[in-house]
Motif scaffolding. Structure first.
Motif, PDB file in Angstrom:
ATOM      1  N   ALA A   1       0.811  -1.216   0.000  1.00 48.53           N
ATOM      2  CA  ALA A   1       0.000   0.000   0.000  1.00 48.53           C
ATOM      3  C   ALA A   1       0.843   1.264   0.000  1.00 48.53           C
ATOM      4  CB  ALA A   1      -0.946  -0.006   1.201  1.00 48.53           C
ATOM      5  N   ASP A   2       2.038   1.203   0.568  1.00 49.88           N
ATOM      6  CA  ASP A   2       2.886   2.400   0.662  1.00 49.88           C
ATOM      7  C   ASP A   2       3.609   2.698  -0.649  1.00 49.88           C
ATOM      8  OD1 ASP A   2       2.149   2.698   3.324  1.00 49.88           O
ATOM      9  OD2 ASP A   2       3.766   1.371   4.002  1.00 49.88           O
ATOM     10  N   THR A   3       4.202   1.656  -1.259  1.00 52.22           N
ATOM     11  CA  THR A   3       4.998   1.873  -2.468  1.00 52.22           C
ATOM     12  C   THR A   3       4.249   1.573  -3.755  1.00 52.22           C
ATOM     13  OG1 THR A   3       5.868  -0.397  -2.428  1.00 52.22           O
ATOM     14  CG2 THR A   3       7.056   1.269  -1.154  1.00 52.22           C
ATOM     15  N   GLY A   4       3.156   0.833  -3.642  1.00 49.12           N
ATOM     16  CA  GLY A   4       2.418   0.443  -4.840  1.00 49.12           C
ATOM     17  C   GLY A   4       3.046  -0.713  -5.594  1.00 49.12           C
ATOM     18  N   ALA A   5       4.126  -1.274  -5.062  1.00 56.18           N
ATOM     19  CA  ALA A   5       4.789  -2.398  -5.708  1.00 56.18           C
ATOM     20  C   ALA A   5       4.055  -3.700  -5.399  1.00 56.18           C
ATOM     21  CB  ALA A   5       6.234  -2.488  -5.236  1.00 56.18           C
ATOM     22  N   ILE A   6       4.173  -4.633  -6.321  1.00 55.87           N
ATOM     23  CA  ILE A   6       3.540  -5.941  -6.153  1.00 55.87           C
ATOM     24  C   ILE A   6       4.618  -6.983  -5.895  1.00 55.87           C
ATOM     25  CG2 ILE A   6       2.157  -7.736  -7.248  1.00 55.87           C
ATOM     26  CD1 ILE A   6       0.768  -5.598  -8.860  1.00 55.87           C
ATOM     27  N   LYS A   7       4.481  -7.700  -4.802  1.00 61.03           N
ATOM     28  CA  LYS A   7       5.456  -8.719  -4.417  1.00 61.03           C
ATOM     29  C   LYS A   7       4.908 -10.104  -4.751  1.00 61.03           C
ATOM     30  CE  LYS A   7       7.873 -10.644  -0.413  1.00 61.03           C
ATOM     31  NZ  LYS A   7       8.031 -10.596   1.063  1.00 61.03           N
ATOM     32  N   GLU A   8       5.698 -10.892  -5.472  1.00 61.73           N
ATOM     33  CA  GLU A   8       5.303 -12.261  -5.803  1.00 61.73           C
ATOM     34  C   GLU A   8       6.031 -13.234  -4.880  1.00 61.73           C
ATOM     35  OE1 GLU A   8       6.058 -15.489  -9.369  1.00 61.73           O
ATOM     36  OE2 GLU A   8       5.523 -13.422  -9.929  1.00 61.73           O
ATOM     37  N   GLU A   9       5.306 -14.218  -4.372  1.00 56.93           N
ATOM     38  CA  GLU A   9       5.910 -15.208  -3.480  1.00 56.93           C
ATOM     39  C   GLU A   9       5.233 -16.563  -3.648  1.00 56.93           C
ATOM     40  OE1 GLU A   9       5.373 -14.034   0.573  1.00 56.93           O
ATOM     41  OE2 GLU A   9       3.422 -13.140   0.190  1.00 56.93           O
ATOM     42  N   MET A  10       6.015 -17.614  -3.533  1.00 54.34           N
ATOM     43  CA  MET A  10       5.476 -18.973  -3.585  1.00 54.34           C
ATOM     44  C   MET A  10       4.967 -19.338  -2.199  1.00 54.34           C
ATOM     45  SD  MET A  10       5.717 -20.142  -6.676  1.00 54.34           S
ATOM     46  CE  MET A  10       5.324 -21.851  -6.290  1.00 54.34           C
ATOM     47  N   LEU A  11       3.685 -19.571  -2.102  1.00 52.40           N
ATOM     48  CA  LEU A  11       3.082 -19.906  -0.811  1.00 52.40           C
ATOM     49  C   LEU A  11       3.002 -21.409  -0.582  1.00 52.40           C
ATOM     50  CD1 LEU A  11       0.179 -17.287  -0.769  1.00 52.40           C
ATOM     51  CD2 LEU A  11       2.471 -17.086   0.211  1.00 52.40           C
ATOM     52  N   TYR A  12       2.945 -22.167  -1.677  1.00 49.04           N
ATOM     53  CA  TYR A  12       2.936 -23.628  -1.532  1.00 49.04           C
ATOM     54  C   TYR A  12       3.434 -24.240  -2.837  1.00 49.04           C
ATOM     55  CZ  TYR A  12       1.430 -28.446  -0.914  1.00 49.04           C
ATOM     56  OH  TYR A  12       1.414 -29.824  -0.811  1.00 49.04           O
ATOM     57  N   VAL A  13       4.362 -25.176  -2.734  1.00 50.06           N
ATOM     58  CA  VAL A  13       4.898 -25.883  -3.896  1.00 50.06           C
ATOM     59  C   VAL A  13       4.568 -27.361  -3.756  1.00 50.06           C
ATOM     60  CG1 VAL A  13       6.958 -26.476  -5.215  1.00 50.06           C
ATOM     61  CG2 VAL A  13       6.770 -24.218  -4.149  1.00 50.06           C
ATOM     62  N   ASP A  14       3.938 -27.904  -4.753  1.00 50.21           N
ATOM     63  CA  ASP A  14       3.526 -29.304  -4.722  1.00 50.21           C
ATOM     64  C   ASP A  14       4.706 -30.187  -5.131  1.00 50.21           C
ATOM     65  OD1 ASP A  14       2.180 -31.671  -4.700  1.00 50.21           O
ATOM     66  OD2 ASP A  14       1.111 -31.340  -6.582  1.00 50.21           O
ATOM     67  N   VAL A  15       5.216 -30.939  -4.186  1.00 46.54           N
ATOM     68  CA  VAL A  15       6.345 -31.832  -4.472  1.00 46.54           C
ATOM     69  C   VAL A  15       5.946 -33.297  -4.325  1.00 46.54           C
ATOM     70  CG1 VAL A  15       8.078 -30.140  -3.787  1.00 46.54           C
ATOM     71  CG2 VAL A  15       7.118 -31.682  -2.060  1.00 46.54           C
ATOM     72  N   GLN A  16       4.685 -33.541  -4.006  1.00 45.21           N
ATOM     73  CA  GLN A  16       4.230 -34.914  -3.811  1.00 45.21           C
ATOM     74  C   GLN A  16       4.125 -35.628  -5.158  1.00 45.21           C
ATOM     75  OE1 GLN A  16       0.246 -35.227  -2.340  1.00 45.21           O
ATOM     76  NE2 GLN A  16       0.309 -37.449  -2.092  1.00 45.21           N
ATOM     77  N   ASP A  17       4.633 -36.830  -5.218  1.00 45.56           N
ATOM     78  CA  ASP A  17       4.563 -37.634  -6.431  1.00 45.56           C
ATOM     79  C   ASP A  17       3.528 -38.724  -6.226  1.00 45.56           C
ATOM     80  OD1 ASP A  17       5.105 -38.511  -8.959  1.00 45.56           O
ATOM     81  OD2 ASP A  17       6.814 -39.746  -8.377  1.00 45.56           O
ATOM     82  N   LEU A  18       2.706 -38.942  -7.253  1.00 43.03           N
ATOM     83  CA  LEU A  18       1.671 -39.956  -7.143  1.00 43.03           C
ATOM     84  C   LEU A  18       2.272 -41.350  -7.221  1.00 43.03           C
ATOM     85  CD1 LEU A  18      -1.209 -38.495  -9.346  1.00 43.03           C
ATOM     86  CD2 LEU A  18      -1.225 -38.826  -6.892  1.00 43.03           C
ATOM     87  N   GLN A  19       1.746 -42.246  -6.391  1.00 35.30           N
ATOM     88  CA  GLN A  19       2.189 -43.628  -6.402  1.00 35.30           C
ATOM     89  C   GLN A  19       1.275 -44.494  -7.260  1.00 35.30           C
ATOM     90  OE1 GLN A  19       5.038 -44.436  -4.816  1.00 35.30           O
ATOM     91  NE2 GLN A  19       5.198 -42.271  -4.265  1.00 35.30           N
ATOM     92  N   PHE A  20       0.285 -43.859  -7.915  1.00 34.36           N
ATOM     93  CA  PHE A  20      -0.715 -44.609  -8.668  1.00 34.36           C
ATOM     94  C   PHE A  20      -0.740 -44.131 -10.107  1.00 34.36           C
ATOM     95  CE2 PHE A  20      -2.093 -43.373  -4.413  1.00 34.36           C
ATOM     96  CZ  PHE A  20      -2.089 -44.601  -3.774  1.00 34.36           C
ATOM     97  N   SER A  21      -0.991 -45.053 -11.019  1.00 40.55           N
ATOM     98  CA  SER A  21      -1.151 -44.670 -12.417  1.00 40.55           C
ATOM     99  C   SER A  21      -2.509 -44.001 -12.592  1.00 40.55           C
ATOM    100  CB  SER A  21      -1.062 -45.910 -13.315  1.00 40.55           C
ATOM    101  OG  SER A  21      -2.087 -46.841 -12.992  1.00 40.55           O
ATOM    102  N   THR A  22      -2.570 -42.975 -13.431  1.00 41.71           N
ATOM    103  CA  THR A  22      -3.822 -42.254 -13.641  1.00 41.71           C
ATOM    104  C   THR A  22      -3.878 -41.756 -15.073  1.00 41.71           C
ATOM    105  OG1 THR A  22      -5.205 -40.417 -12.889  1.00 41.71           O
ATOM    106  CG2 THR A  22      -2.829 -40.058 -12.883  1.00 41.71           C
ATOM    107  N   SER A  23      -5.010 -41.177 -15.416  1.00 40.65           N
ATOM    108  CA  SER A  23      -5.218 -40.644 -16.761  1.00 40.65           C
ATOM    109  C   SER A  23      -5.720 -39.222 -16.648  1.00 40.65           C
ATOM    110  CB  SER A  23      -6.247 -41.500 -17.520  1.00 40.65           C
ATOM    111  OG  SER A  23      -6.714 -40.842 -18.667  1.00 40.65           O
TER     112      SER A  23
END
Length: 419
Positions: free
Chosen positions: A288-310
């Motif tokens: 609100a003070d500078t008007g700049a927009i800050k980008e940040e990663m709030l959650y990164v999906d690192v889970q790998d599926l153990q099941f085959s899917t389509s």
């Protein structure tokens, strides 16, 4: 001990779901199929000891305490109501039903038996990125703390391959039987918006189209597809009237030639916006003070599926949410020193049958809007239809079922409208 599972359905969703259930410790004791041959083949592939083509043969088994319903939608209400009536827990796949009248029966049955679990498989609610997005909204990341308020824009884009099975003609090829982008994907999006904002749609404007109208199915020739592969709609959410209501725009396209799945959910607020892309959550916050927009990663999906899917049956984000939902069911039945039976807290976030009724009302309004080309009010059914309305609906449903059954039984017959 965890409850024994009875499966209703033999399609791709069932083949994805059974390994997940086993991984979480559940025992699948019986499976039902539309025909004895379908049930036998699925039981052999999935190593399920009992199979049948009779609904009661599964429901009346003493070792079945929880049923998963993934069969064609016109059977969902019948099986759910009967299962709840004899004391079985129910997890119903989307779309919950074909008509609001059937959904209302399911709602009343769940209300009459509140000690039983009755939920709809809208698995995006359990996707970790979605859970983090809702928490960020409630903590005031994009605006005032609390549920998403007015003056908010929600934008959802989904890109994927065809939703129907190219090897055979079945209910997935017909919108009136529950197939198509609006029923199979749009229902998830509608429920997701309600889950994130805690607000319902009051009116909608939609366009639903089928562009790939013909498909070649092995051993059955070329068939006409009546399931929409493109839909775009807007929803105006509830408002207190003091400011502009929140607006939702949704675009679903099932024409990805490589069957890749891409989904993006963005919520814009006065202080920034949140984006769930696949399974990751990205935040953009305004200073609100500078008007700049800050980008940040709030959650990164690192889970790998153990099941085959389509990506056409259950895309990865939906499968990951499904894994979490099944894990929540396991926790609900986990032995507890203070509580006998099961506890509600682990499945508190799941979509109820009341949520399913609301989703069906929005789907009906979008289809009506597409036909009439105008904004349409969302009307949730609160009373059962008259006898005449019931007869008309049943006659139409019987005609659709007979058409599909005749085609599958004798592909050499030239059924008008399917060639």
């Amino acid at each position: 001990m965890l409850p024994g599972i009875g499966m209703f359905g033999t399609g791709e969703v069932t083949h994805v779901l059974v390994p997940i259930l086993r991984d979480k410790g559940f025992n699948i004791v019986a499976i039902w199929g539309r025909t004895g041959k379908e049930a036998e083949q699925a039981a052999l592939e999935l190593q399920i000891p009992f199979h049948t083509a009779k609904i009661d043969d599964v429901l009346l088994r003493k070792d079945v305490d929880l049923v998963f319903i993934t069969c064609p939608p016109f059977l969902h209400s019948q099986i759910s109501v009967k299962a709840l009536g004899i004391g079985k827990h129910v997890v119903c796949d989307k779309p919950m039903t074909l008509m609001q009248s059937d959904a209302l029966k399911m709602v009343r049955a769940s209300q009459y038996y509140p000690t039983l679990i009755s939920i709809v498989n809208h698995s995006l609610r359990f996707l970790p990125a979605i859970a983090h997005m809702k928490r960020a909204i409630q903590e005031g990341y994009i605006g005032p703390p609390g549920p998403c308020l007015d003056q908010t824009l929600i934008d959802v884009k989904v890109r994927m391959g065809p939703l129907f099975n190219r090897k055979r003609y079945d209910w997935l090829c017909d919108e009136s039987m529950g197939g198509g982008a609006l029923n199979l994907v749009g229902s998830h999006v509608i429920d997701l918006v309600k889950f994130l904002t805690e607000r319902k749609a009051v009116r909608v404007h939609g366009t639903v189209r089928t562009y790939a109208m013909y498909a070649s199915h092995s051993h059955t020739g070329i068939r006409r597809v009546a399931a929409p592969d493109v839909c775009a709609f807007q929803m105006e959410l509830e408002s207190d009237g003091s400011t502009s209501a929140a607006l939702v725009t949704v675009n679903i396209n099932c024409h990805e030639s490589n069957n890749a799945f891409q989904q993006e959910v963005v919520i814009y607020g006065p202080a920034g916006h949140l984006t769930v892309r696949g399974g990751d959550l990205v935040g953009h916050r305004l200073n609100a003070d500078t008007g700049a927009i800050k980008e940040e990663m709030l959650y990164v999906d690192v889970q790998d599926l153990q099941f085959s899917t389509s990506d056409t049956a259950l895309p990865r984000p939906y499968v990951k949410g499904l894994c979490k939902m099944v894990g929540a069911l396991r926790d609900a039945f986990h032995p507890n020193k203070e509580t006998a039976g099961w506890i509600k807290e682990p499945v508190q976030a799941a979509a109820t049958f009341e949520d399913g009724l609301y989703v069906q009302a929005v789907l009906d309004a979008i289809r009506k809007s597409s036909n009439e080309r105008c904004w349409t009010k969302v009307n949730v059914c609160v009373e059962s239809p008259t006898n005449q309305q019931k007869q008309n609906v049943l006659a139409n449903a019987a005609a659709r079922i007979a058409s599909v059954s005749a085609i599958r039984a004798d592909p050499s017959i030239n059924h008008a409208g399917y060639f």
